[in-house]
Design a protein around this motif. Structure first.
Motif: not given
Length: 138
Positions: A56, A60, A91-93
């Motif tokens: 993750c 990002e 910070n949030h894919p």
């Protein structure tokens, strides 16, 4: 952060991404490696969790580098400075965040990403959301 970002220093993909990818591949190989008895199940389970978090994080960072590279190539002056400041921290894919981000560059790119996420009965979208969800749970 310096406001100068000389074009002659551009490299694609950035070395940072190459290094992150190499380390991610090494971790993946360890988690999925053979022989299965060489690592205890408990250690393999923790390594798998680390792989989710690192995957993750890799996504990002790739998104941020792609945006920065696009900004560098397509803008200049104060517009470039303003645009760079918008991409300091991603910070949030998740799929909706990515669609919103890509929409800033044009609805045609958003539609292309949406089509990619929705193909094969939304398989990529589901996998992406599952990855982000698991990362948050860890």
């Amino acid at each position: 952060m310096s406001t100068a970002w000389p074009r002659q220093n551009l490299r694609w993909p950035p070395r940072k991404i190459d290094d992150l990818r190499r380390r991610l591949d090494e971790l993946s190989a360890t988690v999925n490696g053979k022989p299965p008895d060489s690592i205890s199940e408990e250690v393999r389970s923790w390594l798998a969790r680390l792989l989710v978090v690192r995957s993750c994080g890799y996504l990002e960072q790739v998104v941020a580098e792609v945006c920065r590279g696009y900004i560098e190539e397509k803008s200049g002056g104060r517009v470039r400075s303003y645009a760079r400041a918008s991409f300091e921290r991603l910070n949030h894919p998740g799929s909706e965040f990515l669609l919103s981000l890509v929409r800033r560059f044009g609805t045609d790119l958003e539609n292309e990403l949406r089509a990619f996420l929705d193909q094969d009965d939304q398989r990529v979208r589901r996998e992406l959301e599952f990855l982000v969800n698991r990362r948050h749970r860890i």
